[in-house]
Design a protein around this motif. Structure first.
Motif, PDB file in Angstrom:
ATOM      1  N   ASP A 193      70.965   3.751  49.996  1.00 14.01           N
ATOM      2  CA  ASP A 193      70.076   2.943  49.153  1.00 14.01           C
ATOM      3  C   ASP A 193      69.556   3.785  47.993  1.00 14.01           C
ATOM      4  O   ASP A 193      69.282   4.981  48.139  1.00 14.01           O
ATOM      5  CB  ASP A 193      68.897   2.419  49.978  1.00 14.01           C
ATOM      6  N   PHE A 194      69.388   3.152  46.844  1.00 16.87           N
ATOM      7  CA  PHE A 194      68.849   3.844  45.676  1.00 16.87           C
ATOM      8  C   PHE A 194      67.404   4.238  45.938  1.00 16.87           C
ATOM      9  O   PHE A 194      66.594   3.433  46.401  1.00 16.87           O
ATOM     10  CB  PHE A 194      68.918   2.920  44.455  1.00 16.87           C
ATOM     11  N   ARG A 195      67.064   5.495  45.651  1.00 16.70           N
ATOM     12  CA  ARG A 195      65.719   6.007  45.886  1.00 16.70           C
ATOM     13  C   ARG A 195      64.923   5.927  44.591  1.00 16.70           C
ATOM     14  O   ARG A 195      64.927   6.853  43.767  1.00 16.70           O
ATOM     15  CB  ARG A 195      65.773   7.448  46.401  1.00 16.70           C
ATOM     16  N   GLU A 196      64.271   4.815  44.398  1.00 14.24           N
ATOM     17  CA  GLU A 196      63.471   4.625  43.191  1.00 14.24           C
ATOM     18  C   GLU A 196      62.253   5.545  43.250  1.00 14.24           C
ATOM     19  O   GLU A 196      61.553   5.636  44.246  1.00 14.24           O
ATOM     20  CB  GLU A 196      63.020   3.173  43.081  1.00 14.24           C
ATOM     21  N   GLY A 197      62.011   6.259  42.184  1.00 17.70           N
ATOM     22  CA  GLY A 197      60.878   7.163  42.112  1.00 17.70           C
ATOM     23  C   GLY A 197      61.197   8.587  42.504  1.00 17.70           C
ATOM     24  O   GLY A 197      60.416   9.502  42.242  1.00 17.70           O
ATOM     25  N   SER A 198      62.360   8.822  43.141  1.00 16.51           N
ATOM     26  CA  SER A 198      62.723  10.183  43.519  1.00 16.51           C
ATOM     27  C   SER A 198      63.104  11.018  42.303  1.00 16.51           C
ATOM     28  O   SER A 198      62.911  12.218  42.289  1.00 16.51           O
ATOM     29  CB  SER A 198      63.897  10.161  44.503  1.00 16.51           C
ATOM     30  N   PHE A 199      63.648  10.346  41.306  1.00 18.60           N
ATOM     31  CA  PHE A 199      64.105  11.036  40.107  1.00 18.60           C
ATOM     32  C   PHE A 199      63.308  10.591  38.899  1.00 18.60           C
ATOM     33  O   PHE A 199      62.849   9.453  38.814  1.00 18.60           O
ATOM     34  CB  PHE A 199      65.587  10.739  39.862  1.00 18.60           C
ATOM     35  N   GLN A 200      63.177  11.498  37.952  1.00  9.35           N
ATOM     36  CA  GLN A 200      62.538  11.202  36.671  1.00  9.35           C
ATOM     37  C   GLN A 200      63.530  11.511  35.554  1.00  9.35           C
ATOM     38  O   GLN A 200      63.225  12.212  34.598  1.00  9.35           O
ATOM     39  CB  GLN A 200      61.265  12.044  36.515  1.00  9.35           C
ATOM     40  N   ALA A 201      64.724  10.956  35.678  1.00  9.31           N
ATOM     41  CA  ALA A 201      65.794  11.241  34.725  1.00  9.31           C
ATOM     42  C   ALA A 201      65.638  10.490  33.418  1.00  9.31           C
ATOM     43  O   ALA A 201      66.378  10.758  32.462  1.00  9.31           O
ATOM     44  CB  ALA A 201      67.146  10.910  35.349  1.00  9.31           C
ATOM     45  N   GLY A 202      64.713   9.541  33.378  1.00 10.78           N
ATOM     46  CA  GLY A 202      64.552   8.752  32.154  1.00 10.78           C
ATOM     47  C   GLY A 202      65.815   7.988  31.828  1.00 10.78           C
ATOM     48  O   GLY A 202      66.357   7.277  32.672  1.00 10.78           O
ATOM     49  N   LYS A 203      66.301   8.153  30.604  1.00 15.74           N
ATOM     50  CA  LYS A 203      67.515   7.452  30.189  1.00 15.74           C
ATOM     51  C   LYS A 203      68.770   8.252  30.506  1.00 15.74           C
ATOM     52  O   LYS A 203      69.870   7.866  30.107  1.00 15.74           O
ATOM     53  CB  LYS A 203      67.441   7.128  28.699  1.00 15.74           C
ATOM     54  N   GLY A 204      68.609   9.361  31.215  1.00 15.52           N
ATOM     55  CA  GLY A 204      69.768  10.113  31.669  1.00 15.52           C
ATOM     56  C   GLY A 204      70.600  10.681  30.536  1.00 15.52           C
ATOM     57  O   GLY A 204      70.118  10.890  29.420  1.00 15.52           O
ATOM     58  N   SER A 205      71.868  10.936  30.822  1.00 14.01           N
ATOM     59  CA  SER A 205      72.770  11.526  29.833  1.00 14.01           C
ATOM     60  C   SER A 205      73.481  10.442  29.038  1.00 14.01           C
ATOM     61  O   SER A 205      73.639   9.316  29.494  1.00 14.01           O
ATOM     62  CB  SER A 205      73.801  12.421  30.523  1.00 14.01           C
ATOM     63  N   ASN A 206      73.934  10.802  27.839  1.00 14.16           N
ATOM     64  CA  ASN A 206      74.647   9.842  26.998  1.00 14.16           C
ATOM     65  C   ASN A 206      76.146   9.909  27.199  1.00 14.16           C
ATOM     66  O   ASN A 206      76.907   9.299  26.453  1.00 14.16           O
ATOM     67  CB  ASN A 206      74.320  10.073  25.522  1.00 14.16           C
ATOM     68  N   GLY A 207      76.592  10.643  28.182  1.00 17.54           N
ATOM     69  CA  GLY A 207      78.009  10.730  28.518  1.00 17.54           C
ATOM     70  C   GLY A 207      78.163  11.075  29.984  1.00 17.54           C
ATOM     71  O   GLY A 207      77.192  11.313  30.706  1.00 17.54           O
ATOM     72  N   SER A 208      79.387  11.110  30.439  1.00 17.39           N
ATOM     73  CA  SER A 208      79.673  11.287  31.860  1.00 17.39           C
ATOM     74  C   SER A 208      79.245  12.661  32.362  1.00 17.39           C
ATOM     75  O   SER A 208      79.381  13.664  31.665  1.00 17.39           O
ATOM     76  CB  SER A 208      81.169  11.119  32.113  1.00 17.39           C
ATOM     77  N   LEU A 209      78.724  12.675  33.578  1.00 17.68           N
ATOM     78  CA  LEU A 209      78.447  13.923  34.295  1.00 17.68           C
ATOM     79  C   LEU A 209      79.555  14.109  35.326  1.00 17.68           C
ATOM     80  O   LEU A 209      79.728  13.291  36.225  1.00 17.68           O
ATOM     81  CB  LEU A 209      77.081  13.873  34.976  1.00 17.68           C
ATOM     82  N   ASN A 210      80.316  15.185  35.167  1.00 21.05           N
ATOM     83  CA  ASN A 210      81.446  15.438  36.058  1.00 21.05           C
ATOM     84  C   ASN A 210      81.082  16.247  37.289  1.00 21.05           C
ATOM     85  O   ASN A 210      81.755  16.151  38.309  1.00 21.05           O
ATOM     86  CB  ASN A 210      82.544  16.200  35.313  1.00 21.05           C
ATOM     87  N   THR A 211      80.018  17.050  37.176  1.00 20.67           N
ATOM     88  CA  THR A 211      79.771  18.027  38.225  1.00 20.67           C
ATOM     89  C   THR A 211      78.307  18.408  38.270  1.00 20.67           C
ATOM     90  O   THR A 211      77.595  18.310  37.263  1.00 20.67           O
ATOM     91  CB  THR A 211      80.650  19.278  37.982  1.00 20.67           C
TER      92      THR A 211
END
Length: 554
Positions: A193-211
């Protein structure tokens, strides 16, 4: 050689051999498709809109299907997922068959007078099943490249090319202030299940994260891929460092302010604390990151020709001074993003060794901290290595004690490593490895030699694209194949350490896509389990979205 597709999890381009596999979509009642005889003559054979009795069972089970038109002819063949079944009895409205020993879950069908007739799906029971406690059927909307555990907090972190998870973004409010963002990184619970509130990534990255790699010193996260901003903060070149909550680790720097009266705030800027990145090359990307605990640094493996960092003391807010150092494909960066010049760097030439003459597509790190890279290169740092070599973790030079002989005769797209068995598994477009026939899959010993006890068989209508070994020796394989050694295995199978099909473990039906990573973890019932992530949409005839957990009976 065919060009590999861009692979966002650990590789930038992946060799694919295309094939056509026709998949039949199932209605809620498990019937296969609409009748092709609508508005036409009645078919000779007609499966009734009814589930088989029983609807599931082990190989050897007697199963009755509601079907008409078979009692008038004895010259027909009955199949379970394209595997011929023994016919036990026939009436004017039913047929009873025995489920074949090597059958896997799939549609029943009949061939009569050269015509095929399709019926309901029968579920073959066995030692493999989807773990029902793992709520992954909504999953991610695009590929998951890698999954790691945050043991202190008791959840997983996933990265990839996905922009939604469990449909939360699609269901969120349309206004920008209220919209949910899940861009390429997320925290999920042990039940998926998605853990809402565990992360504060905001809008995240604008491209793929490979690793992704996690610091064992303070839990910080290093992420790499093909991106230039994180939570709308620029100054990033395909790699950065995050805090434990996935927020960008940032700092305030002093800049040159050319007009302090008109722009009093231009003398400072908030920038990523990790001041380092990579660039250059046709397909610039970071394939894999490996954290080095003794130095609290990170190895960066990918496809690039330059290391980049910013000299803020001579920069303005709108004009950053960027330094570039010629570095090819493998570097080691300190915690602040600065270059570790003791690794793969020649101070006299002020650059790294020349790297490979092709792409690095995947990499693993072994128990002794060595790194093994694979791809479509035939030389690396001027030495003939034929698509695989091991890198010394202290110097960055090729470790020639890893003796792979003549290597692969075509590209290696994927490599996996099991620390318990000490074995490597490679998949790709190759046919031979060090002169040994391999058919696109080969197992290597710890020293790089071919494990001749493992012999990968013949696949029909496609090739394998992933192979990974479990601690007990069993091997999970995915691909775009229909059969293995003439036994129907639709895109997924489990093999013994010698390459033969594992008895009782091959009951699963159709799989569509590619596995990127497998992680062993027990189910909530204490049974052996495996989390599978990648780029796939179907597992055991059920729709899944790039993540699933399977339970495996011993």
């Amino acid at each position: 050689m065919n060009l590999m597709r861009l692979k966002r999890t650990g590789t930038c381009i992946f060799l694919m051999l295309c094939m056509g596999i026709t998949l039949f979509s199932c209605k809620d009642d498990n019937m296969i498709g609409d009748s092709p005889y609508a508005n036409g003559p009645e078919p000779l054979v007609h499966f009734k809109d009814k589930k088989p009795s029983p609807a599931e069972g082990d190989p050897g089970t007697s199963v009755t299907f509601a079907v008409t038109g078979l009692n008038t002819s004895s010259d027909y063949t009955f199949y379970i997922n394209q595997t011929e079944a023994e016919i036990l009895s026939t009436s004017d409205s039913t047929v009873t068959v025995k489920i074949p020993e090597k059958a896997s879950s799939g549609a029943a069908s009949v061939t009569l007078d050269g015509q095929a007739y399709y019926g309901p799906v029968f579920t073959v029971e066995g030692k493999v099943s989807i773990a029902t406690s793992f709520n992954a059927f909504k999953g991610a909307n695009h590929e998951i490249s890698q999954i790691i555990e945050n043991p202190a907090a008791g959840y997983y972190i996933i990265v990839g090319s996905f922009t939604d998870y469990s449909g939360l973004v699609a269901a969120s409010a349309s206004s920008d202030d209220e919209k949910t963002y899940i861009n390429h990184i997320a925290a999920i619970s042990k039940t998926c299940d998605f853990r809402e509130g565990s992360f504060q990534a905001g809008k995240g990255s604008n491209g793929s994260l490979n690793t992704i790699a996690r610091s064992t010193v303070d839990g910080d996260l290093f992420v790499g891929g093909t991106f230039g901003t994180y939570n709308v903060r620029s100054g990033i070149n395909n790699i950065t460092r995050l805090n434990l909550d996935a927020s960008l680790d940032s700092m305030t720097v002093d800049l040159i302010n050319l007009d302090p009266e008109q722009t009093p705030n231009a003398g400072t800027d908030t920038v990523p604390s990790f001041n380092g990145g990579v660039a250059g090359g046709l397909f610039t990307n970071v394939v894999k990151l490996f954290y080095d605990k003794p130095t609290d640094e990170v190895y960066v493996i990918g496809n690039f020709t330059k290391y980049i960092n910013t000299y803020y003391k001579r920069s303005t807010k709108d004009g950053k001074i960027v330094y570039q150092t010629e570095m090819h494909q493998i570097i080691k960066l300190k915690r602040d993003g600065s270059l570790d010049s003791s690794f793969n760097y020649d101070p006299a030439k002020e650059k790294s060794a020349e790297g490979g003459n092709g792409y690095i597509l995947d990499a693993v790190r072994t128990a002794d901290d060595k790194m093994v890279i694979v791809g479509n290169f035939t030389t690396f740092n001027g030495k003939s290595v034929n698509r695989i070599c091991r890198i010394d973790d202290k110097t960055g030079k090729i470790d020639m004690t890893f003796n792979t002989g003549s290597g692969a005769d075509d590209a290696i797209g994927q490599i996996s490593y099991n620390e318990t068995t000490g074995k490597f598994l490679l998949t790709g477009a190759f046919h031979n490895f060090n002169g040994v026939p391999a058919n696109g899959v080969v197992m290597l010993n710890a020293d790089g030699s071919v494990d001749t006890n493992f012999k990968f068989g013949e696949t029909t209508r496609g090739r394998a694209n992933f192979a990974g070994q479990l601690d007990n020796g069993l091997i999970l394989v995915s691909g775009r194949f229909l059969k293995y050694n003439d036994v129907v295995r639709s895109g997924f199978m489990i093999l013994n350490p010698d390459g033969t099909l594992a008895d009782g473990y091959n009951n699963t039906g159709a799989f569509v896509g590619q596995i990127n990573q497998i992680v062993e973890e027990k189910t909530t019932l204490g049974k052996p389990g495996v989390i599978i992530v990648g780029n796939f949409s179907l597992f055991n005839n059920r729709e899944v979205n790039n993540i699933v957990k399977i339970a495996m009976q011993p």
